[in-house]
Each structure stands twice: as C-alpha cells, then as structure tokens.
Design an enzyme around this catalytic site. Structure first.
Site, PDB file in Angstrom:
ATOM      1  N   SER A 159       0.827  -1.198   0.000  1.00 56.39           N
ATOM      2  CA  SER A 159       0.000   0.000   0.000  1.00 56.39           C
ATOM      3  C   SER A 159       0.871   1.262   0.000  1.00 56.39           C
ATOM      4  O   SER A 159       1.672   1.449  -0.917  1.00 56.39           O
ATOM      5  CB  SER A 159      -0.955  -0.042   1.193  1.00 56.39           C
ATOM      6  OG  SER A 159      -1.936   0.957   1.114  1.00 56.39           O
ATOM      7  N   ASP A 254     -10.379  -3.083  -5.077  1.00 54.01           N
ATOM      8  CA  ASP A 254      -9.523  -2.088  -4.438  1.00 54.01           C
ATOM      9  C   ASP A 254      -9.503  -0.853  -5.339  1.00 54.01           C
ATOM     10  O   ASP A 254      -9.342  -0.987  -6.555  1.00 54.01           O
ATOM     11  CB  ASP A 254      -8.109  -2.668  -4.302  1.00 54.01           C
ATOM     12  CG  ASP A 254      -7.148  -1.772  -3.543  1.00 54.01           C
ATOM     13  OD1 ASP A 254      -7.513  -0.637  -3.196  1.00 54.01           O
ATOM     14  OD2 ASP A 254      -6.012  -2.222  -3.294  1.00 54.01           O
ATOM     15  N   HIS A 284      -8.537  -4.379  -0.333  1.00 54.45           N
ATOM     16  CA  HIS A 284      -7.215  -3.801  -0.095  1.00 54.45           C
ATOM     17  C   HIS A 284      -6.521  -4.413   1.120  1.00 54.45           C
ATOM     18  O   HIS A 284      -5.310  -4.656   1.085  1.00 54.45           O
ATOM     19  CB  HIS A 284      -7.365  -2.283   0.089  1.00 54.45           C
ATOM     20  CG  HIS A 284      -6.065  -1.557   0.235  1.00 54.45           C
ATOM     21  ND1 HIS A 284      -5.222  -1.320  -0.816  1.00 54.45           N
ATOM     22  CD2 HIS A 284      -5.458  -1.011   1.329  1.00 54.45           C
ATOM     23  CE1 HIS A 284      -4.162  -0.660  -0.397  1.00 54.45           C
ATOM     24  NE2 HIS A 284      -4.281  -0.461   0.900  1.00 54.45           N
TER      25      HIS A 284
END
Length: 316
Positions: A159, A254, A284
């Site tokens: 991320s 996501d 996610h």
C-alpha cells in the site's frame, strides 16, 4: 470472481477513517486492534533464529528497524520491507508485519529489515522516503554486522509502503545509491492523482475509499502541487528505465487495483522486467488474513516464491 465471502463479511465491521484524527490516539488504537486481529485472522509465522530491533540516526531524528533473521549461518540476501498505513499509521512492529517478516525470512531465505519510518502529518513528504533511503544505506553499510550480502538487497512494501518502495528505487537510481536487485510491490498506490478507472469503479464499498485516499494525501503532502512529482506518483515519472525488476500484486476489489497493472506495463515498456498478478476476490486489506482466506495463503506463498526466485536468479 465474486468478492471473497470472508472479505465481504469483514466489510461490515470496518470503521471509516475518523473525521477528526487525534494521531497518537489513532495509532495506539490501530496497534491494539492489529494485535487482536493478527491472532484471530493470521496464521502464526514460522520459527526464525532472531528478531531484534535497532535504532538508526536519520536527518532530524531516529527510526527503528526490526530485523528478522532465519535459521541460517551463512550470509544471506536482505529484504527491506516498508509497511502500509496511509503514511499516517502502521508500524514495522505491527504483529502482521512480524508475521510477514518471519514468513519471508524463513520461506525466502533472507534477512528481512522492516523500517519504522516517521509518519505524517507530523512528518510530511519527503521525510518518509528519506527515512527509507537512510535505512537502505544503513543496511548496505552494516552488511557484515547483520550477516547479509550487500550485492543482493531487495525492497518490498504494501500500500503506502509500496508507494515508498517504488519511489525508493527511483531515488536510488537517480542518486546512485546502493543497488536494489528486485522490488515486490503489493496493493501499490503509484498514481496519487486518482486518474485510473478503478479509483471510480472501486471507490466506495470496499473498505478503503477514494475519499479516504484524498484525505490521506492532505496529511502526507506539504502542498497539492507535489502530487505529480515522480517520487510521489512513480507511475507519472517520465523515465522508468534502469529500475530493478519487479513483481506487482493488486487486489481485485480495491480503488488501487489499476495502479499495479499500469505500473507493470510502464516498467516493461521502459525495458524493466515486470510481472503482475491480480488477487481475485480480495479487498485492499485482506491479503494478510491467512487463517481465514485460502486466497490469502496463496498470496503469501506467491510473494515468498517470487522473492526466493529473485534470490536464486541473482546467485547463479
């Protein structure tokens, strides 16, 4: 494929990003929740020889590194890992990151160094990136002490950490830093302008929202004009040549789904070998939930196998 049933049920319990954030309290709550969730939702990591923390100096302060060493007495590859958390949260000491460190150390035969970089908004861009660069320099300079091969350092992140990992490879290329042999980017955000289609098609209803990302950028960036900078949005860098080979993994449900595939394509177009896989059914945040999702175990195994292969290809 459809959203994984466990991920779907998980969405019912996720709390939205608070409208007003007391950042120390937010991080303390996040750490407590992570400890509980890791025990409930993640398989324990395999045995390793050692987990230790070191504190290193950086410009304007210090950061901690968490070092995971497998049961091996030889000099090993190193994997510098940058955690997620939207640049405002997360920690290298998070139990999910400890498990990841154990999995990669034992499974890929490497020393994993997780970087507890400083956080926004107290420390805005480029502090986080500079902290990660300092950690890379320290790793290369202390190769003998930590028992690693300075010629075989890989970088990975999830991320926001994947954003920093991608930016780090650009900074290393541009500034002639220690060679990075490979990059493993998971659920990466590499175009922070939100221009790709999945920011709209997956922008609500799957936990992380496009609105959340916009708010996080307000905390992270010192000014909105920075959003197009190559070290902020690596996908927008005019030149991606000369970067290390990459493997990129995105989640199907996501907002950031398209970032990973687009970045892999741009790397390949620039002559950088890059592969991409899409985690079907994932949101996610679901890849670490290996106790409850078979697809999360497959994700973990893929990441470990890719790292192991990267080490082999640079050792032959």
């Amino acid at each position: 494929m459809p959203l994984d049933p466990f991920a779907e049920s998980l969405l019912l319990s996720l709390e939205p990003l608070p409208e007003q954030i007391d950042f120390p309290a937010f991080r303390a709550k996040e750490a407590a929740q992570a400890a509980a969730l890791a025990q409930q939702l993640a398989q324990p990591g395999p045995p390793i020889k050692e987990r230790r923390e070191v504190t290193i100096p950086v410009d304007g302060g210090t950061v901690d590194l968490v070092i995971h060493r497998p049961i091996a007495d030889t000099r090993l590859p190193a994997h510098l890992y940058l955690h997620g958390g939207g640049w405002i949260g997360g920690s290298a000491k998070n139990p999910f990151i400890d498990i990841l460190g154990q999995e990669r150390a034992a499974g890929a035969g490497c020393v994993v160094i997780a970087v507890d970089y400083r956080k926004a908004p107290e420390h805005k861009y480029p502090t986080e990136l500079n902290d990660c660069y300092a950690a890379l320099l320290w790793t290369a300079e202390h190769a003998e002490e930590i028992g690693i091969r300075p010629d075989l350092i890989t970088v990975g992140g999830g991320s926001a950490g994947a954003n920093l990992a991608a930016a780090l490879t650009l900074k290393v290329r541009d500034e002639g830093g220690p060679r990075i042999a490979f990059q493993l980017l998971e659920v990466p955000c590499v175009d922070l302008t939100g221009s790709l289609p999945s920011h709209r098609s997956n922008g609500t209803g799957y936990g992380l929202t496009t609105a959340d990302i916009t708010r996080l950028l307000d905390y992270y960036l010192p000014s909105p004009e920075e959003i197009n900078a190559p070290y902020v949005s690596p996908l927008l860098a005019p030149d991606l040549s000369g970067l290390p080979p990459a493997h990129i993994m995105s989640a199907e449900y996501d907002p950031l789904r398209d970032d990973g595939e687009a970045y892999a394509q741009r790397l390949n177009d620039a002559g950088v070998p890059a592969t991409f896989t899409l985690g079907r059914g994932h949101i996610h945040i679901s890849p670490p939930f290996t106790k409850t999702m078979a697809s999360a175990r497959a994700w973990r195994d893929e990441a470990v196998a890719v790292l192991r292969q990267a080490h082999r290809s640079h050792s032959s």
